[in-house]
Design a protein around this motif. Structure first.
Motif, short mmCIF file in Angstrom:
data_model
loop_
_atom_site.label_atom_id
_atom_site.label_comp_id
_atom_site.label_asym_id
_atom_site.label_seq_id
_atom_site.Cartn_x
_atom_site.Cartn_y
_atom_site.Cartn_z
N LEU A 16 -39.75 -45.79 -33.32
CA LEU A 16 -39.68 -46.83 -34.35
C LEU A 16 -38.26 -47.38 -34.46
O LEU A 16 -38.06 -48.59 -34.61
N LYS A 17 -37.27 -46.52 -34.36
CA LYS A 17 -35.87 -46.98 -34.42
C LYS A 17 -35.57 -47.94 -33.27
O LYS A 17 -34.83 -48.91 -33.46
N SER A 18 -36.18 -47.71 -32.11
CA SER A 18 -35.95 -48.63 -30.99
C SER A 18 -36.51 -50.02 -31.29
O SER A 18 -36.01 -51.01 -30.76
N LEU A 19 -37.51 -50.10 -32.14
CA LEU A 19 -38.04 -51.41 -32.57
C LEU A 19 -37.15 -52.04 -33.64
O LEU A 19 -36.86 -53.23 -33.60
N LEU A 20 -36.75 -51.24 -34.59
CA LEU A 20 -35.94 -51.75 -35.69
C LEU A 20 -34.56 -52.21 -35.23
O LEU A 20 -33.95 -53.07 -35.87
N ASP A 21 -34.07 -51.67 -34.13
CA ASP A 21 -32.74 -52.01 -33.61
C ASP A 21 -32.77 -53.11 -32.55
O ASP A 21 -31.78 -53.32 -31.86
N GLN A 22 -33.89 -53.79 -32.38
CA GLN A 22 -33.98 -54.84 -31.38
C GLN A 22 -33.01 -55.99 -31.68
O GLN A 22 -32.79 -56.35 -32.84
N THR A 23 -32.45 -56.60 -30.64
CA THR A 23 -31.58 -57.76 -30.82
C THR A 23 -32.39 -58.97 -31.29
O THR A 23 -31.85 -59.84 -31.96
N ALA A 81 -46.57 -57.76 -28.52
CA ALA A 81 -46.08 -56.70 -27.65
C ALA A 81 -46.64 -55.39 -28.17
O ALA A 81 -46.99 -55.26 -29.35
N PHE A 82 -46.75 -54.42 -27.28
CA PHE A 82 -47.26 -53.10 -27.63
C PHE A 82 -46.20 -52.06 -27.29
O PHE A 82 -45.53 -52.16 -26.26
N LEU A 83 -46.07 -51.06 -28.14
CA LEU A 83 -45.22 -49.92 -27.84
C LEU A 83 -45.93 -48.68 -28.33
O LEU A 83 -46.31 -48.59 -29.50
N ASP A 84 -46.16 -47.74 -27.42
CA ASP A 84 -46.73 -46.46 -27.82
C ASP A 84 -45.69 -45.68 -28.62
O ASP A 84 -44.48 -45.78 -28.36
N SER A 85 -46.14 -44.90 -29.56
CA SER A 85 -45.24 -44.25 -30.51
C SER A 85 -44.51 -43.04 -29.95
O SER A 85 -43.79 -42.37 -30.68
N ASP A 86 -44.65 -42.77 -28.66
CA ASP A 86 -43.83 -41.74 -28.02
C ASP A 86 -42.94 -42.35 -26.94
O ASP A 86 -42.36 -41.65 -26.13
N ASP A 87 -42.82 -43.69 -26.96
CA ASP A 87 -41.97 -44.41 -26.02
C ASP A 87 -40.90 -45.17 -26.79
O ASP A 87 -40.96 -45.30 -28.00
N THR A 88 -39.92 -45.72 -26.07
CA THR A 88 -38.87 -46.53 -26.70
C THR A 88 -38.63 -47.78 -25.86
O THR A 88 -38.94 -47.82 -24.67
N PHE A 89 -38.06 -48.78 -26.52
CA PHE A 89 -37.61 -50.00 -25.85
C PHE A 89 -36.10 -49.99 -25.79
O PHE A 89 -35.44 -49.49 -26.71
N ASP A 90 -35.53 -50.59 -24.73
CA ASP A 90 -34.11 -50.86 -24.71
C ASP A 90 -33.83 -51.85 -25.84
O ASP A 90 -34.71 -52.64 -26.20
N PRO A 91 -32.61 -51.88 -26.38
CA PRO A 91 -32.31 -52.73 -27.54
C PRO A 91 -32.58 -54.22 -27.34
O PRO A 91 -32.90 -54.92 -28.29
#
Length: 145
Positions: A16-23, A81-91
Motif C-alpha cells: 500500500l505504501k508503494s501506491l501512496l508514494d507514487q509520483t 491498474a491492478f496491484l496484488d497486495s503482496d507486490d509493490t510498484f516502483d515510485p
C-alpha cells in the motif's frame, strides 16, 4: 487503482505504501477486502484515515478474480491498474504507464516485472519480463518500453 486484500498482513504495509508514494498523485485506490481474517485491514484502515485517495469495499471471501471485478465495478477513473497486495510498484510506475498511454493513444499498457528473493541472507532480483509491448492502432505501431 484496484487493490484486492486477503490475509496479507505481512506484506500489505509495503504494498500500500508503494501506491501512496507514487509520483502520479491523482489516483483513486480502491481496496477490496476479500474477507481478510488477519490484521491486513487494520493496516489498510489506518492509511485510509490519513489519505482521502483510499476507498474501501468489504465483501465475503470470493477469491482474487471476484475481488478485482468488484473493484472494476466501483472504479470511476479513465485508466485502471491492478496491484496484488503482496507486490509493490516502483515510485514512478503509474506515472510512466499513464504517460505511455497518453502519448501513444494505446488502450493497454504493460510493464515488465521483477521478483526479489533472499539467498543466503542476501537479496537478489530477477527481471521476469524484458519484452517490449507493441500495440497497433490505425495502422501504426507504438512501442512502450
Amino acid at each position: 487503482m484496484i487493490f484486492p486484500v486477503y490475509n496479507v498482513e505481512e506484506y500489505v504495509e509495503a504494498s500500500l505504501k508503494s501506491l501512496l508514494d507514487q509520483t502520479l498523485e491523482d489516483i483513486e485506490i480502491i481496496v477490496v477486502d476479500d474477507g481478510s481474517l488477519d490484521g491486513s485491514m487494520e493496516i489498510v484502515e489506518r492509511h485510509y484515515l490519513e489519505d482521502p485517495r483510499i476507498r474501501i469495499e468489504h465483501q465475503h471471501n470470493q477469491g482474487l478474480s471476484v475481488a478485482r471485478n468488484t473493484g472494476l465495478g466501483l472504479a470511476a477513473a479513465d485508466y485502471i491498474a491492478f496491484l496484488d497486495s503482496d507486490d509493490t510498484f516502483d515510485p514512478d510506475a503509474l506515472e510512466r504507464l499513464h504517460t505511455a498511454a497518453i502519448e501513444t493513444g494505446v488502450e493497454l499498457v504493460c510493464g515488465s516485472s521483477r521478483v526479489e528473493f533472499e539467498i543466503n541472507n542476501r537479496t537478489a532480483a530477477e527481471k521476469l519480463s524484458d519484452r517490449r509491448y507493441v500495440q497497433n492502432k490505425l495502422r501504426g505501431e507504438h512501442e512502450i518500453t
